[in-house]
Design a protein around this motif. Structure first.
Motif, PDB file in Angstrom:
ATOM      1  N   GLN A 171      13.710  -6.038 -15.235  1.00  0.00           N
ATOM      2  CA  GLN A 171      13.047  -7.076 -16.814  1.00  0.00           C
ATOM      3  C   GLN A 171      11.646  -7.186 -16.797  1.00  0.00           C
ATOM      4  O   GLN A 171      10.579  -7.139 -15.421  1.00  0.00           O
ATOM      5  CB  GLN A 171      13.736  -8.532 -16.857  1.00  0.00           C
ATOM      6  CG  GLN A 171      15.539  -8.550 -17.146  1.00  0.00           C
ATOM      7  CD  GLN A 171      15.947  -9.630 -17.189  1.00  0.00           C
ATOM      8  OE1 GLN A 171      15.342 -10.519 -16.045  1.00  0.00           O
ATOM      9  NE2 GLN A 171      16.623 -10.892 -17.943  1.00  0.00           N
ATOM     10  N   SER A 209       8.237  -8.701 -17.997  1.00  0.00           N
ATOM     11  CA  SER A 209       7.545  -9.797 -19.395  1.00  0.00           C
ATOM     12  C   SER A 209       6.173 -10.069 -19.121  1.00  0.00           C
ATOM     13  O   SER A 209       5.518  -9.752 -17.715  1.00  0.00           O
ATOM     14  CB  SER A 209       7.641 -11.850 -18.726  1.00  0.00           C
ATOM     15  OG  SER A 209       7.387 -12.462 -18.924  1.00  0.00           O
ATOM     16  N   THR A 210       5.510 -10.464 -20.323  1.00  0.00           N
ATOM     17  CA  THR A 210       3.721 -10.487 -20.291  1.00  0.00           C
ATOM     18  C   THR A 210       3.056 -11.863 -20.100  1.00  0.00           C
ATOM     19  O   THR A 210       2.169 -12.167 -19.945  1.00  0.00           O
ATOM     20  CB  THR A 210       3.641  -9.842 -21.989  1.00  0.00           C
ATOM     21  OG1 THR A 210       4.081 -10.642 -22.669  1.00  0.00           O
ATOM     22  CG2 THR A 210       3.807  -8.502 -22.282  1.00  0.00           C
ATOM     23  N   ASP A 211       4.306 -12.417 -20.354  1.00  0.00           N
ATOM     24  CA  ASP A 211       3.921 -14.048 -19.599  1.00  0.00           C
ATOM     25  C   ASP A 211       4.823 -15.396 -18.744  1.00  0.00           C
ATOM     26  O   ASP A 211       5.016 -16.390 -18.768  1.00  0.00           O
ATOM     27  CB  ASP A 211       4.046 -14.318 -20.945  1.00  0.00           C
ATOM     28  CG  ASP A 211       5.455 -14.700 -21.874  1.00  0.00           C
ATOM     29  OD1 ASP A 211       6.577 -14.645 -20.471  1.00  0.00           O
ATOM     30  OD2 ASP A 211       5.713 -15.488 -22.723  1.00  0.00           O
ATOM     31  N   ASN A 212       5.606 -14.260 -18.287  1.00  0.00           N
ATOM     32  CA  ASN A 212       6.435 -14.539 -16.988  1.00  0.00           C
ATOM     33  C   ASN A 212       7.605 -15.733 -17.439  1.00  0.00           C
ATOM     34  O   ASN A 212       7.740 -16.733 -16.588  1.00  0.00           O
ATOM     35  CB  ASN A 212       5.648 -15.188 -15.551  1.00  0.00           C
ATOM     36  CG  ASN A 212       6.332 -15.578 -14.268  1.00  0.00           C
ATOM     37  OD1 ASN A 212       7.236 -15.027 -14.224  1.00  0.00           O
ATOM     38  ND2 ASN A 212       6.158 -16.444 -13.844  1.00  0.00           N
ATOM     39  N   VAL A 213       8.402 -16.048 -18.944  1.00  0.00           N
ATOM     40  CA  VAL A 213       8.549 -16.838 -19.743  1.00  0.00           C
ATOM     41  C   VAL A 213       9.701 -15.803 -20.164  1.00  0.00           C
ATOM     42  O   VAL A 213      11.115 -16.233 -20.213  1.00  0.00           O
ATOM     43  CB  VAL A 213       7.825 -17.957 -20.568  1.00  0.00           C
ATOM     44  CG1 VAL A 213       8.992 -18.416 -20.853  1.00  0.00           C
ATOM     45  CG2 VAL A 213       6.697 -18.316 -19.222  1.00  0.00           C
ATOM     46  N   SER A 214       9.146 -15.233 -21.024  1.00  0.00           N
ATOM     47  CA  SER A 214      10.184 -14.829 -21.940  1.00  0.00           C
ATOM     48  C   SER A 214       9.965 -13.312 -20.631  1.00  0.00           C
ATOM     49  O   SER A 214       9.086 -12.419 -21.147  1.00  0.00           O
ATOM     50  CB  SER A 214       9.590 -13.948 -23.365  1.00  0.00           C
ATOM     51  OG  SER A 214       9.581 -15.586 -23.921  1.00  0.00           O
ATOM     52  N   TRP A 215      11.705 -12.689 -21.069  1.00  0.00           N
ATOM     53  CA  TRP A 215      12.215 -11.167 -19.706  1.00  0.00           C
ATOM     54  C   TRP A 215      12.685 -10.641 -21.658  1.00  0.00           C
ATOM     55  O   TRP A 215      13.469 -10.531 -22.040  1.00  0.00           O
ATOM     56  CB  TRP A 215      13.359 -11.783 -19.099  1.00  0.00           C
ATOM     57  CG  TRP A 215      11.805 -12.266 -17.823  1.00  0.00           C
ATOM     58  CD1 TRP A 215      11.859 -13.941 -17.322  1.00  0.00           C
ATOM     59  CD2 TRP A 215      10.924 -11.808 -16.958  1.00  0.00           C
ATOM     60  NE1 TRP A 215      11.112 -14.401 -16.858  1.00  0.00           N
ATOM     61  CE2 TRP A 215      10.541 -12.906 -16.405  1.00  0.00           C
ATOM     62  CE3 TRP A 215      10.920 -10.561 -16.590  1.00  0.00           C
ATOM     63  CZ2 TRP A 215       9.841 -13.145 -14.997  1.00  0.00           C
ATOM     64  CZ3 TRP A 215       9.517 -10.989 -15.685  1.00  0.00           C
ATOM     65  CH2 TRP A 215       9.664 -11.756 -14.738  1.00  0.00           C
ATOM     66  N   ALA A 216      12.034  -9.020 -21.171  1.00  0.00           N
ATOM     67  CA  ALA A 216      13.032  -7.983 -21.897  1.00  0.00           C
ATOM     68  C   ALA A 216      13.248  -6.550 -20.567  1.00  0.00           C
ATOM     69  O   ALA A 216      12.799  -6.652 -19.720  1.00  0.00           O
ATOM     70  CB  ALA A 216      11.533  -6.977 -22.495  1.00  0.00           C
ATOM     71  N   THR A 217      15.136  -6.890 -21.094  1.00  0.00           N
ATOM     72  CA  THR A 217      15.811  -6.150 -19.951  1.00  0.00           C
ATOM     73  C   THR A 217      15.021  -4.692 -20.464  1.00  0.00           C
ATOM     74  O   THR A 217      15.010  -3.933 -21.744  1.00  0.00           O
ATOM     75  CB  THR A 217      17.040  -5.806 -20.762  1.00  0.00           C
ATOM     76  OG1 THR A 217      16.759  -7.389 -20.383  1.00  0.00           O
ATOM     77  CG2 THR A 217      17.870  -5.103 -19.326  1.00  0.00           C
ATOM     78  N   TYR A 219       3.657  -1.481 -22.417  1.00  0.00           N
ATOM     79  CA  TYR A 219       2.665  -2.732 -22.003  1.00  0.00           C
ATOM     80  C   TYR A 219       1.670  -2.314 -21.646  1.00  0.00           C
ATOM     81  O   TYR A 219       0.392  -2.730 -21.249  1.00  0.00           O
ATOM     82  CB  TYR A 219       3.635  -2.542 -21.028  1.00  0.00           C
ATOM     83  CG  TYR A 219       5.638  -3.304 -21.538  1.00  0.00           C
ATOM     84  CD1 TYR A 219       5.640  -4.864 -21.704  1.00  0.00           C
ATOM     85  CD2 TYR A 219       6.140  -2.711 -21.603  1.00  0.00           C
ATOM     86  CE1 TYR A 219       6.795  -5.422 -22.311  1.00  0.00           C
ATOM     87  CE2 TYR A 219       6.813  -3.883 -22.156  1.00  0.00           C
ATOM     88  CZ  TYR A 219       7.705  -4.341 -22.299  1.00  0.00           C
ATOM     89  OH  TYR A 219       9.063  -5.056 -23.452  1.00  0.00           O
TER      90      TYR A 219
END
Length: 168
Positions: free
Chosen positions: A81, A83-91, A113
């Motif tokens: 995964q 993430s660009t914010d370390n909160v919302s993750w993309a698999t 990215y």
């Protein structure tokens, strides 16, 4: 580039993840394992995460490449995964119920990215059934690299035109 052969302070471990030399590594003596030397625990989610984000250059092709061995029972899965914010993750990669004891390479394009800050993590998620467990997930030689996009000249431009950025 992470070979797992040296200090692993740039990674955070949760659950059973650790650095291991108990099993065969892809290269060298060490690899990451979700459950070093034993079967994984049912009903858990564990992560191997970069401690700091990567700054990806703009205008480049970005690739994540890692070597893995996977021994997962039915109902269990592993994910790469970002993430660009370390909160919302993309698999960006997922495997479920796979038993492949050989080291295989996995390559994932991350071009979307480019120019951003990117967090990376590997997640193992297991179902609660104690009758369905496996050896787990081993990772080695993790690399993120960027290469410049090819320059494609526009047909019909003269040498003088090529100095004018408005024409590109």
């Amino acid at each position: 580039n992470e070979t797992v052969e040296g200090e692993t302070g740039s990674w955070h471990f949760s659950g059973g993840w650790g650095r291991s030399n108990l099993e065969e590594a892809h290269t060298g003596d060490w690899s990451f394992s979700d459950s070093p030397g034993t079967f994984y625990t049912p009903g858990t989610t564990s992560t191997l995460s970069l401690a700091q984000p990567l700054s990806l250059p703009p205008g480049t092709r970005i690739q994540l490449q890692y070597w893995q061995r996977v021994d997962l029972a039915a109902g269990d899965s592993v994910l790469a995964q970002v993430s660009t914010d370390n909160v919302s993750w993309a698999t960006v990669a997922i495997e479920s119920a796979v038993r492949n004891p050989a080291w295989t390479v996995r390559t994932v394009r991350l071009d979307a990215y480019a120019g951003q800050v990117l967090w990376l993590r590997f997640v193992m998620s297991t179902d609660p059934d104690p009758a369905t467990v496996g050896g787990g997930w081993w990772l080695d030689d993790i690399t993120v690299w960027a290469e410049p996009l090819p320059v494609v000249p526009r047909p019909g431009l003269t040498a003088e035109d090529s100095a004018n950025p408005a024409l590109w």
